[in-house]
Design an enzyme around this catalytic site. Structure first.
Site, PDB file in Angstrom:
ATOM      1  N   GLY A  12      41.330 -38.086  55.789  1.00  0.00           N
ATOM      2  CA  GLY A  12      40.730 -37.080  56.484  1.00  0.00           C
ATOM      3  C   GLY A  12      40.966 -37.632  58.037  1.00  0.00           C
ATOM      4  N   TYR A  16      36.147 -33.384  62.224  1.00  0.00           N
ATOM      5  CA  TYR A  16      35.324 -33.891  63.337  1.00  0.00           C
ATOM      6  C   TYR A  16      35.299 -34.981  63.564  1.00  0.00           C
ATOM      7  CZ  TYR A  16      31.238 -31.865  65.829  1.00  0.00           C
ATOM      8  OH  TYR A  16      29.980 -32.060  67.155  1.00  0.00           O
ATOM      9  N   ILE A  17      34.202 -35.642  62.345  1.00  0.00           N
ATOM     10  CA  ILE A  17      34.071 -37.359  62.523  1.00  0.00           C
ATOM     11  C   ILE A  17      35.652 -37.912  62.933  1.00  0.00           C
ATOM     12  CG2 ILE A  17      33.585 -39.366  62.158  1.00  0.00           C
ATOM     13  CD1 ILE A  17      30.648 -37.611  61.175  1.00  0.00           C
ATOM     14  N   LEU A  65      42.697 -36.636  47.559  1.00  0.00           N
ATOM     15  CA  LEU A  65      41.528 -37.815  47.267  1.00  0.00           C
ATOM     16  C   LEU A  65      41.532 -37.441  45.702  1.00  0.00           C
ATOM     17  CD1 LEU A  65      38.195 -36.363  49.367  1.00  0.00           C
ATOM     18  CD2 LEU A  65      39.165 -38.862  49.131  1.00  0.00           C
ATOM     19  N   THR A  84      36.409 -41.566  55.800  1.00  0.00           N
ATOM     20  CA  THR A  84      35.947 -40.294  56.343  1.00  0.00           C
ATOM     21  C   THR A  84      36.384 -39.187  55.745  1.00  0.00           C
ATOM     22  OG1 THR A  84      37.771 -38.631  58.099  1.00  0.00           O
ATOM     23  CG2 THR A  84      36.493 -40.916  59.069  1.00  0.00           C
ATOM     24  N   SER A 126      26.016 -40.420  54.926  1.00  0.00           N
ATOM     25  CA  SER A 126      25.851 -39.524  55.445  1.00  0.00           C
ATOM     26  C   SER A 126      23.968 -40.256  55.513  1.00  0.00           C
ATOM     27  CB  SER A 126      25.140 -38.127  54.671  1.00  0.00           C
ATOM     28  OG  SER A 126      24.763 -37.504  55.135  1.00  0.00           O
ATOM     29  N   TYR A 161      25.973 -31.460  47.494  1.00  0.00           N
ATOM     30  CA  TYR A 161      26.267 -32.681  48.230  1.00  0.00           C
ATOM     31  C   TYR A 161      26.077 -33.402  48.640  1.00  0.00           C
ATOM     32  CZ  TYR A 161      27.143 -33.452  52.669  1.00  0.00           C
ATOM     33  OH  TYR A 161      27.904 -34.912  54.397  1.00  0.00           O
ATOM     34  N   LYS A 165      27.298 -37.438  47.638  1.00  0.00           N
ATOM     35  CA  LYS A 165      27.541 -38.494  48.952  1.00  0.00           C
ATOM     36  C   LYS A 165      27.092 -39.474  47.923  1.00  0.00           C
ATOM     37  CE  LYS A 165      29.123 -38.327  52.591  1.00  0.00           C
ATOM     38  NZ  LYS A 165      30.556 -38.435  53.455  1.00  0.00           N
ATOM     39  N   PRO A 188      25.235 -40.878  59.556  1.00  0.00           N
ATOM     40  CA  PRO A 188      24.795 -40.665  60.320  1.00  0.00           C
ATOM     41  C   PRO A 188      23.884 -39.566  59.650  1.00  0.00           C
ATOM     42  CG  PRO A 188      27.262 -40.066  59.453  1.00  0.00           C
ATOM     43  CD  PRO A 188      27.052 -40.914  58.973  1.00  0.00           C
TER      44      PRO A 188
END
Length: 319
Positions: A12, A16-17, A65, A84, A126, A161, A165, A188
């Site tokens: 991924g 962002y990360i 994925l 990620t 997460s 979500y 996760k 995070p």
């Protein structure tokens, strides 16, 4: 440079990360294999290919994925694997989020087992896999890595979500134990800070909504962390030999109204503020494991200011 001569991969890679992780890995001298969904989409590739060191040491791969074996080529020859990639839309259906999160994680780990060169796998999880259960949080509570979320409770609430996760993390730990994989998971909170990709992700969109006066979709206070600290934590989780288990990566638990009010006073007089939120003192999140790993935290005010500057620079905000 600590990564000179070493090859690692990031799934991924356009996220962002992940984009920040790729940037920091290249700075440290690593050769990086990164996966994207579409090699022909400049929104996924251009910002990565423009990073310092990318021309010499960044290799992009297409990987899905849900496609069995799709990560074999990406992981071949790598010492470290940073996973990620995950669907992150909070409004998606169970089928759109849970399956890709769980099966995608297992697909990556199945590829890792095929290559003896892989020394450690670091998964971006997460805080929602840690703190989410029916027990209300109070100011005297300190959330730490021994906490586990209850997916059944959130399945009833259709918060897919959180379910995705949590189930993905559980599946990863079981697979790692059964197959002898050295696994570390990072957890995070709500990630802020400047973004490298040209598109808005969920948490940067949240900041944009806040500073433009859109009704907030999150509680008055949240667990915050800067994206640069999260990326650095990933590298520490790979490089520090003693790293193990789960790590909460949270800089501050804050009432966001107070932080925005401070920013309005000192940096952005034209900033819109949401209606004042009344809230109790927030709960606490332990930093002990993260700090022992060598992670320090950028203050939230600095992180939000940098987020706003990034939004302005990329044309999403005019204040």
């Amino acid at each position: 440079m600590s990564g000179a001569g070493k090859v690692v991969c990031v799934t991924g890679g356009s996220g962002y990360i992940a984009s920040w992780l790729v940037k920091l890995l290249l700075q440290r001298g690593y050769t990086v294999n990164a996966s994207v969904l579409d090699l022909n989409d400049p929104r996924q590739t251009k910002h990565l290919l423009s990073l310092d060191g990318a021309k010499e040491r960044l290799h992009l791969f297409k990987a899905d994925l849900m496609e069995d074996g799709a990560f074999d080529a990406l992981i071949h020859g790598c010492e470290g694997v940073f996973h990620t990639a995950c669907p992150v839309s909070v409004s998606s259906t169970e089928e759109e989020v849970v399956g890709p999160a769980v099966e995608g994680t297992l697909n990556v780990l199945r590829s890792c087992v095929k290559f003896a060169c892989v020394k450690r796998v670091v998964i971006t999880s997460s805080i929602v896999t840690v703190k989410c259960n029916e027990k209300p949080l109070s100011p005297d509570m300190v959330v730490d890595e021994t906490w586990f979320s209850d997916p059944a409770f959130f399945k009833e609430m259709k918060l897919w979500y959180v379910v995705a996760k949590t189930l993905a993390e559980g599946a990863a730990w079981k697979f790692a134990k059964d197959n002898g994989i050295d696994l570390v998971t990072l957890h995070p909170g709500l990630v802020t800070g400047p973004f490298l990709q040209p598109t808005l992700n969920l948490t940067v969109q949240y900041v944009l909504d806040l500073v433009t006066g859109v009704e907030p979709s999150l509680p008055p206070f949240s667990e915050f962390v800067d994206v640069r600290d999260v990326a650095h934590a990933h590298i520490q989780a790979f490089e520090v030999p003693s790293a193990s288990g789960r790590y909460l990566i949270v800089g501050e638990v804050k009432n966001i109204y107070d932080v925005l009010k401070n920013l309005k006073q000192h940096c952005y007089p034209s900033l819109s503020l949401p209606e004042k939120w009344e809230s109790d003192k927030p709960h606490q999140v332990s930093k002990m494991k993260a700090e022992a790993l060598g992670v320090s935290f950028i203050p939230l005010g600095v992180s939000l200011r940098d987020t706003i500057e990034s939004l302005k620079e990329k044309g999403f905000l005019n204040i």
